[in-house]
Design an enzyme around this catalytic site. Structure first.
Site, PDB file in Angstrom:
ATOM      1  N   HIS A 306       0.851  -1.191   0.000  1.00 14.63           N
ATOM      2  CA  HIS A 306       0.000   0.000   0.000  1.00 14.63           C
ATOM      3  C   HIS A 306       0.884   1.238   0.000  1.00 14.63           C
ATOM      4  O   HIS A 306       1.940   1.253   0.604  1.00 14.63           O
ATOM      5  CB  HIS A 306      -0.888   0.017   1.261  1.00 14.63           C
ATOM      6  N   ASP A 364      -7.954  -5.405   0.000  1.00 11.69           N
ATOM      7  CA  ASP A 364      -8.377  -6.245  -1.127  1.00 11.69           C
ATOM      8  C   ASP A 364      -7.978  -7.701  -0.984  1.00 11.69           C
ATOM      9  O   ASP A 364      -8.372  -8.536  -1.798  1.00 11.69           O
ATOM     10  CB  ASP A 364      -7.771  -5.672  -2.420  1.00 11.69           C
TER      11      ASP A 364
HETATM   12  C1  SDX Z   1      -6.247   0.116  -2.804  1.00 13.89           C
HETATM   13  O1  SDX Z   1      -4.486   4.652  -1.863  1.00 13.89           O
HETATM   14  C2  SDX Z   1      -5.414   3.982  -1.254  1.00 13.89           C
HETATM   15  O2  SDX Z   1      -5.806   4.337  -0.181  1.00 13.89           O
HETATM   16  C3  SDX Z   1      -5.984   2.792  -2.027  1.00 13.89           C
HETATM   17  C4  SDX Z   1      -6.999   1.948  -1.279  1.00 13.89           C
HETATM   18  C5  SDX Z   1      -8.288   2.704  -0.996  1.00 13.89           C
HETATM   19  O3  SDX Z   1      -8.994   2.326  -0.054  1.00 13.89           O
HETATM   20  O4  SDX Z   1      -8.602   3.632  -1.790  1.00 13.89           O
HETATM   21  O5  SDX Z   1      -6.446   1.489  -0.053  1.00 13.89           O
HETATM   22  C6  SDX Z   1      -7.398   0.718  -2.103  1.00 13.89           C
HETATM   23  O6  SDX Z   1      -6.003   0.468  -3.924  1.00 13.89           O
HETATM   24  C7  SDX Z   1      -5.366  -0.869  -2.069  1.00 13.89           C
HETATM   25  C8  SDX Z   1      -4.137  -1.331  -2.931  1.00 13.89           C
HETATM   26  C9  SDX Z   1      -4.628  -2.437  -3.866  1.00 13.89           C
HETATM   27  N1  SDX Z   1      -3.573  -2.807  -4.835  1.00 13.89           N
HETATM   28  C10 SDX Z   1      -2.960  -3.988  -4.769  1.00 13.89           C
HETATM   29  O7  SDX Z   1      -3.129  -4.802  -3.852  1.00 13.89           O
HETATM   30  C11 SDX Z   1      -2.035  -4.261  -5.958  1.00 13.89           C
HETATM   31  C12 SDX Z   1      -0.709  -4.818  -5.444  1.00 13.89           C
HETATM   32  N2  SDX Z   1      -0.012  -3.743  -4.700  1.00 13.89           N
HETATM   33  C13 SDX Z   1       0.979  -2.980  -5.433  1.00 13.89           C
HETATM   34  O8  SDX Z   1       0.724  -2.790  -6.792  1.00 13.89           O
HETATM   35  C14 SDX Z   1       1.457  -1.762  -4.659  1.00 13.89           C
HETATM   36  O9  SDX Z   1       1.716  -2.171  -3.368  1.00 13.89           O
HETATM   37  C15 SDX Z   1       0.582  -0.510  -4.600  1.00 13.89           C
HETATM   38  C16 SDX Z   1       0.191  -0.043  -5.954  1.00 13.89           C
HETATM   39  C17 SDX Z   1      -0.645  -0.776  -3.794  1.00 13.89           C
HETATM   40  C18 SDX Z   1       1.396   0.569  -3.910  1.00 13.89           C
HETATM   41  O10 SDX Z   1       2.468   0.827  -4.724  1.00 13.89           O
HETATM   42  P1  SDX Z   1       3.510   2.019  -4.398  1.00 13.89           P
HETATM   43  O11 SDX Z   1       3.173   2.739  -3.163  1.00 13.89           O
HETATM   44  O12 SDX Z   1       3.677   2.843  -5.622  1.00 13.89           O
HETATM   45  O13 SDX Z   1       4.794   1.244  -4.038  1.00 13.89           O
HETATM   46  P2  SDX Z   1       5.829   0.731  -5.077  1.00 13.89           P
HETATM   47  O14 SDX Z   1       5.119   0.193  -6.291  1.00 13.89           O
HETATM   48  O15 SDX Z   1       6.852   1.798  -5.267  1.00 13.89           O
HETATM   49  O16 SDX Z   1       6.426  -0.523  -4.291  1.00 13.89           O
HETATM   50  C19 SDX Z   1       7.498  -0.323  -3.376  1.00 13.89           C
HETATM   51  C20 SDX Z   1       8.345  -1.584  -3.525  1.00 13.89           C
HETATM   52  C21 SDX Z   1       8.698  -1.889  -4.993  1.00 13.89           C
HETATM   53  O17 SDX Z   1       9.917  -2.594  -4.971  1.00 13.89           O
HETATM   54  P3  SDX Z   1      11.289  -1.715  -5.264  1.00 13.89           P
HETATM   55  O18 SDX Z   1      11.100  -1.037  -6.618  1.00 13.89           O
HETATM   56  O19 SDX Z   1      11.400  -0.719  -4.135  1.00 13.89           O
HETATM   57  O20 SDX Z   1      12.383  -2.753  -5.263  1.00 13.89           O
HETATM   58  O21 SDX Z   1       7.574  -2.725  -3.075  1.00 13.89           O
HETATM   59  C22 SDX Z   1       7.382  -3.614  -4.164  1.00 13.89           C
HETATM   60  C23 SDX Z   1       7.632  -2.844  -5.442  1.00 13.89           C
HETATM   61  O22 SDX Z   1       8.082  -3.717  -6.468  1.00 13.89           O
HETATM   62  N3  SDX Z   1       5.981  -4.029  -4.086  1.00 13.89           N
HETATM   63  C24 SDX Z   1       5.549  -5.279  -4.260  1.00 13.89           C
HETATM   64  C25 SDX Z   1       4.164  -5.226  -4.047  1.00 13.89           C
HETATM   65  N4  SDX Z   1       3.804  -3.971  -3.770  1.00 13.89           N
HETATM   66  C26 SDX Z   1       4.935  -3.238  -3.795  1.00 13.89           C
HETATM   67  N5  SDX Z   1       6.186  -6.427  -4.571  1.00 13.89           N
HETATM   68  C27 SDX Z   1       5.424  -7.540  -4.668  1.00 13.89           C
HETATM   69  N6  SDX Z   1       4.074  -7.573  -4.473  1.00 13.89           N
HETATM   70  C28 SDX Z   1       3.421  -6.435  -4.161  1.00 13.89           C
HETATM   71  N7  SDX Z   1       2.099  -6.475  -3.963  1.00 13.89           N
END
Ligand code: SDX
Length: 429
Positions: A306, A364
């Site tokens: 998140h 989720d």
């Molecule tokens: C919702 O904003 C809100 O409040 C949203 C929400 C709401 O109520 O409105 O809470 C609802 O959207 C919840 C999130 C649902 N999405 C998912 O579950 C999809 C999977 N999650 C990821 O795509 C990700 O965690 C996000 C999109 C939710 C957040 O991404 P960020 O904040 O942009 O973080 P990032 O992509 O920069 O990740 C940081 C690191 C990265 O690695 P590095 O580049 O630092 O090496 O963490 C890794 C990412 O690759 N990472 C993951 C991961 N999520 C982040 N690696 C594996 N699996 C994951 N799920």
């Protein structure tokens, strides 16, 4: 923060900018005059460090896993209240008295029907259209029907538009589901509560009486509460930006639905269940953990991570409890997908990669298991998220419109394209 100003130094020049302190949470550096004073923009793709507005609706502490709506913890609202009470709180800022709550409930109940001509919008869609595509279309179409409530400078019209949105989303969501499964639309009933009415509009059929299971209706209501609002997330920011131009409120909500649909946002509940079903059994979990950690593999654990929560999403804990309540009520024991989810969570929370990156289950992760048990197909999951989030979008839209400092949102950019050059005739290219 002790300082009430921040000093920016570029070369031999310095500028001071005011620092504002919130009621709780991080201080903000007010850079509204930065470009005018320094000739520079800030650069913050994804708005990871940007407060886009001032708000007193929802507060999230991502490190502590805290979520407050108008100061009330989500755990207390979910355990002691109901969704329409949370709607009132988000819209008006205080919990309703009994009279206020009853009057609000009555007003919402008597706006649940949609114009009969709305039915014709649905017949234009293929039956296998994704229900979110139908919601984008049908909610946007509402702006064609309510010309008596689109003068957003009039508080009464803003409120009637807000009530209509909250009241009609369950009806439109149920119609999207019924159209998708080829069953006749079921009209709302005024003798049922909000969540019970939604379940009957989805699952009743003309061939027999439908009795709402109160345990499942309560679970549905709790799921709506958990999804109601969440500060300045992507879809809420979309609604605020669309609304900042003065656009029709129904069209702004349709824009929010479009943004929520993405798998990185609200679409993650559908993607998370698809992922759990693809994993299928506990012994395949290590393979998927490895994929999630592999930099060269775009796969991510859906329902994990998140932008704000760097701790357990408090809604995920409450959702997990609701999952168990629903499965127990339905007599579903040892659900293999639930086993996979719980084992996946356990493994991920002890794996260095997830621990270092502070990746925890978000709302989720468990919602899909619950919604599937309630009888919804996977492609309806984000529709339910949109249904519940409508009150949050509306409350934030209303707050933005009523902010005397409000102006149209218009970000700038870091331009890295070609500088000015002359046209080249095609014969010379
Ligand atoms: C919702 O904003 C809100 O409040 C949203 C929400 C709401 O109520 O409105 O809470 C609802 O959207 C919840 C999130 C649902 N999405 C998912 O579950 C999809 C999977 N999650 C990821 O795509 C990700 O965690 C996000 C999109 C939710 C957040 O991404 P960020 O904040 O942009 O973080 P990032 O992509 O920069 O990740 C940081 C690191 C990265 O690695 P590095 O580049 O630092 O090496 O963490 C890794 C990412 O690759 N990472 C993951 C991961 N999520 C982040 N690696 C594996 N699996 C994951 N799920």
């Amino acid at each position: 923060m002790a300082n009430d100003k921040a000093t920016l130094t570029i070369g031999d020049k310095s500028w001071d900018f005011p620092v504002h302190s919130p009621s709780v949470g991080p201080d903000v550096i007010d850079i509204t005059t930065l470009y005018k004073e320094t000739g520079c923009f800030t650069f913050d793709p994804g708005f990871t460090s940007t407060a886009a507005c001032e708000s007193d609706i929802t507060y999230i502490d991502g490190d502590e896993g805290i979520l407050l709506h108008r100061g009330y913890p989500i755990e207390q609202l979910a355990e002691k209240g109901d969704f329409l009470e949370t709607c009132y709180l988000l819209l008006y800022g205080e919990l309703p008295t009994k009279e206020q709550g009853d009057e609000f409930r009555h007003r919402v109940t008597y706006h649940t029907m949609v114009h009969e001509q709305m039915n014709r919008f649905f017949t234009g869609f293929r039956r296998d259209a994704h229900p979110m595509s139908i919601m984008c279309g049908s909610v946007g179409a509402l702006s064609a029907f309510y010309h008596d409530s689109t003068d957003i400078s009039d508080e009464k019209q803003r409120m009637i538009a807000s009530l209509r949105m909250i009241a009609k989303m369950p009806t439109l969501a149920a119609m999207a589901y019924k159209y998708h499964v080829g069953q006749p639309f079921v009209y709302p009933r005024n003798d049922l509560g909000y969540a019970a009415n939604f379940l009957q509009m989805c699952f009743a059929v003309p061939a027999e009486d439908y009795k709402v299971n109160p345990v499942l209706a309560k679970a549905m209501d709790t799921i709506f509460i958990l999804h109601a609002d969440h500060e300045q997330n992507a879809s809420t920011s979309t609604v605020r930006l669309a609304g900042s131009s003065g656009a029709n409120p129904f069209a702004c909500i349709a824009a929010g639905i479009a943004c929520l649909w993405g798998p990185a946002h609200g679409g993650a509940n559908e993607a998370a269940l698809n992922m759990l079903e693809e994993i299928g059994s506990v012994d395949r979990i290590p393979e998927y953990i490895a994929k999630a950690k592999d930099k060269n593999d775009p796969f991510r654990l859906m329902g994990f991570g998140h932008r704000v929560y760097k701790n357990y999403d408090p809604r995920a804990r409450l959702m997990q409890k609701t999952t168990h309540d629903v499965l127990n009520e339905l007599g579903i024991h040892d659900d293999p997908i639930l086993q996979v989810a719980m084992e996946l969570e356990k493994i991920a929370l002890t794996d260095d990669y997830f621990v270092e990156k502070k990746l925890y289950p978000n709302i989720d992760f468990y919602s899909g298991i619950t919604l599937k048990a309630l009888g919804f197909p996977t492609n309806m999951f984000t529709v339910l998220f949109a249904l519940a989030r409508t009150v949050g979008w509306i409350a934030q839209w209303k707050e933005m419109i009523e902010d005397p400092k409000q102006k149209i949102g218009r970000p700038r950019q870091l331009y890295t394209g070609a500088t000015s050059r002359d046209y080249v005739e095609v014969k010379d290219r």
